[in-house]
Design a protein around this motif. Structure first.
Motif, PDB file in Angstrom:
ATOM      1  N   ILE A   8       1.050  -1.386  -0.173  1.00  0.00           N
ATOM      2  CA  ILE A   8       0.478  -0.115  -0.240  1.00  0.00           C
ATOM      3  C   ILE A   8       0.761   1.609  -0.441  1.00  0.00           C
ATOM      4  O   ILE A   8       1.521   1.072   0.916  1.00  0.00           O
ATOM      5  N   GLU A   9       0.732   2.187  -1.072  1.00  0.00           N
ATOM      6  CA  GLU A   9       1.736   3.063  -1.746  1.00  0.00           C
ATOM      7  C   GLU A   9       0.962   4.338  -1.680  1.00  0.00           C
ATOM      8  O   GLU A   9       0.075   4.087  -2.286  1.00  0.00           O
ATOM      9  N   ARG A  10       1.516   4.769  -1.386  1.00  0.00           N
ATOM     10  CA  ARG A  10       1.069   6.156  -2.288  1.00  0.00           C
ATOM     11  C   ARG A  10       2.488   7.235  -2.884  1.00  0.00           C
ATOM     12  O   ARG A  10       3.596   7.212  -2.301  1.00  0.00           O
ATOM     13  N   LYS A  11       2.521   7.412  -4.069  1.00  0.00           N
ATOM     14  CA  LYS A  11       3.757   8.032  -4.860  1.00  0.00           C
ATOM     15  C   LYS A  11       3.055   9.974  -5.351  1.00  0.00           C
ATOM     16  O   LYS A  11       2.365  10.325  -6.061  1.00  0.00           O
ATOM     17  N   PHE A  12       4.375  10.359  -5.447  1.00  0.00           N
ATOM     18  CA  PHE A  12       4.035  11.461  -5.700  1.00  0.00           C
ATOM     19  C   PHE A  12       5.501  12.382  -5.976  1.00  0.00           C
ATOM     20  O   PHE A  12       6.587  11.985  -6.256  1.00  0.00           O
ATOM     21  N   LEU A  13       5.150  13.735  -7.179  1.00  0.00           N
ATOM     22  CA  LEU A  13       6.560  14.269  -7.342  1.00  0.00           C
ATOM     23  C   LEU A  13       7.278  15.233  -6.349  1.00  0.00           C
ATOM     24  O   LEU A  13       6.234  15.126  -5.369  1.00  0.00           O
ATOM     25  N   VAL A  14       8.611  15.358  -7.187  1.00  0.00           N
ATOM     26  CA  VAL A  14       9.469  16.180  -6.257  1.00  0.00           C
ATOM     27  C   VAL A  14       9.114  17.653  -6.543  1.00  0.00           C
ATOM     28  O   VAL A  14       9.333  18.138  -7.274  1.00  0.00           O
ATOM     29  N   LEU A 114      13.577  13.269 -13.565  1.00  0.00           N
ATOM     30  CA  LEU A 114      12.936  12.328 -13.009  1.00  0.00           C
ATOM     31  C   LEU A 114      13.287  12.184 -11.289  1.00  0.00           C
ATOM     32  O   LEU A 114      14.436  11.779 -11.105  1.00  0.00           O
ATOM     33  N   ARG A 115      11.875  12.810 -10.222  1.00  0.00           N
ATOM     34  CA  ARG A 115      12.496  12.344  -8.843  1.00  0.00           C
ATOM     35  C   ARG A 115      11.146  11.727  -8.628  1.00  0.00           C
ATOM     36  O   ARG A 115       9.682  13.083  -9.195  1.00  0.00           O
ATOM     37  N   LEU A 116      10.851  10.837  -7.559  1.00  0.00           N
ATOM     38  CA  LEU A 116       9.174  10.744  -7.021  1.00  0.00           C
ATOM     39  C   LEU A 116      10.002  10.425  -5.884  1.00  0.00           C
ATOM     40  O   LEU A 116      10.817   9.718  -5.397  1.00  0.00           O
ATOM     41  N   TRP A 135       7.416  19.950   0.655  1.00  0.00           N
ATOM     42  CA  TRP A 135       8.673  19.471  -0.788  1.00  0.00           C
ATOM     43  C   TRP A 135       8.216  18.363  -1.031  1.00  0.00           C
ATOM     44  O   TRP A 135       8.587  17.642  -2.413  1.00  0.00           O
ATOM     45  N   PHE A 136       6.304  17.904  -1.196  1.00  0.00           N
ATOM     46  CA  PHE A 136       6.069  16.681  -2.213  1.00  0.00           C
ATOM     47  C   PHE A 136       5.813  17.462  -2.948  1.00  0.00           C
ATOM     48  O   PHE A 136       4.807  18.711  -2.423  1.00  0.00           O
ATOM     49  N   GLY A 137       5.447  17.038  -4.454  1.00  0.00           N
ATOM     50  CA  GLY A 137       4.186  17.915  -5.341  1.00  0.00           C
ATOM     51  C   GLY A 137       3.125  17.071  -6.021  1.00  0.00           C
ATOM     52  O   GLY A 137       2.744  16.167  -4.904  1.00  0.00           O
ATOM     53  N   SER A 138       2.464  16.564  -7.005  1.00  0.00           N
ATOM     54  CA  SER A 138       1.968  16.763  -7.490  1.00  0.00           C
ATOM     55  C   SER A 138       1.730  15.183  -7.359  1.00  0.00           C
ATOM     56  O   SER A 138       2.309  14.395  -7.207  1.00  0.00           O
ATOM     57  N   GLU A 139       0.307  14.347  -6.707  1.00  0.00           N
ATOM     58  CA  GLU A 139       0.564  13.101  -6.220  1.00  0.00           C
ATOM     59  C   GLU A 139       0.392  12.352  -8.165  1.00  0.00           C
ATOM     60  O   GLU A 139      -0.391  12.620  -8.713  1.00  0.00           O
ATOM     61  N   PRO A 157       7.742  10.273 -18.555  1.00  0.00           N
ATOM     62  CA  PRO A 157       6.376  10.869 -18.921  1.00  0.00           C
ATOM     63  C   PRO A 157       7.002  12.211 -18.995  1.00  0.00           C
ATOM     64  O   PRO A 157       7.821  12.493 -18.646  1.00  0.00           O
ATOM     65  N   ALA A 158       6.391  12.989 -19.983  1.00  0.00           N
ATOM     66  CA  ALA A 158       6.744  14.377 -20.254  1.00  0.00           C
ATOM     67  C   ALA A 158       6.831  15.063 -18.668  1.00  0.00           C
ATOM     68  O   ALA A 158       5.587  14.485 -18.220  1.00  0.00           O
ATOM     69  N   SER A 159       7.045  15.984 -18.917  1.00  0.00           N
ATOM     70  CA  SER A 159       6.605  16.692 -17.876  1.00  0.00           C
ATOM     71  C   SER A 159       5.995  17.536 -17.254  1.00  0.00           C
ATOM     72  O   SER A 159       4.697  17.370 -18.230  1.00  0.00           O
ATOM     73  N   PRO A 160       5.220  17.438 -16.074  1.00  0.00           N
ATOM     74  CA  PRO A 160       3.739  18.079 -15.229  1.00  0.00           C
ATOM     75  C   PRO A 160       3.451  18.862 -15.904  1.00  0.00           C
ATOM     76  O   PRO A 160       4.244  19.979 -15.700  1.00  0.00           O
TER      77      PRO A 160
END
Length: 160
Positions: A8-14, A114-116, A135-139, A157-160
């Motif tokens: 069970i995890e959540r992942k975010f951009l930085v 890329l940084r996640l 410091w976490f970015g978009s989920e 992926p392309a830059s958000p």
């Protein structure tokens, strides 16, 4: 060592790199034995000196994961079959102010810059109630393009 569990995890951009003071880095390279159409994910991973084979299934915040350590000989037998389906990164493992463990991945090679950041939880309730630090970015939990398998097969992926 073999493990079988629900991950069970959540992942975010930085949004911004944190102070990594006490965080521990380890070099990670992983390659995928499965192809894009496969509904499961079979990967080889070298994490520092540890060699692992992992099977994952499902998608989104909660997925089944089965993992076992393998020998160098076993790793060397299967690694060539992952050609063209690999990623490399440095994983920084640290603790947030509340003690929650995070894993910050800084990708290298064709996946840079890329940084996640990922956080794993013991329950869906804990995952849902988590409030990420500034410091976490978009989920990007469950977003196909940010799956390590998809990135290994199709690129970052392309830059958000």
């Amino acid at each position: 060592m073999t493990t079988e569990a629900m991950e069970i995890e959540r992942k975010f951009l930085v949004a911004a790199l944190p102070d990594l003071g006490a965080a521990k880095p380890v070099a990670v390279r992983q390659g995928y034995l499965t192809l894009p159409a496969d509904s499961v994910e079979m990967r080889l991973r070298q994490k520092g000196s540890k060699l692992l084979m992992t099977l994952k299934s499902g998608e989104g915040m909660a997925r089944e994961e089965r993992e076992t350590t393998i020998t160098q000989e076993q790793f060397d037998i299967f690694w060539p079959a992952t050609g063209g389906r690999r990623i490399e990164k440095t994983r920084w493992t640290g603790n947030l102010s509340d003690g929650t463990v995070y894993e910050l991945d800084i990708f290298e090679g064709s996946h840079a810059p890329l940084r996640l950041v990922e956080v794993e939880f013991d329950s869906l309730a804990a995952a849902r109630s988590f409030t990420p630090p500034d410091w976490f970015g978009s989920e990007v939990t469950g977003e196909r393009g940010y799956s390590n398998k998809v990135m290994a097969l199709e690129g970052a992926p392309a830059s958000p």
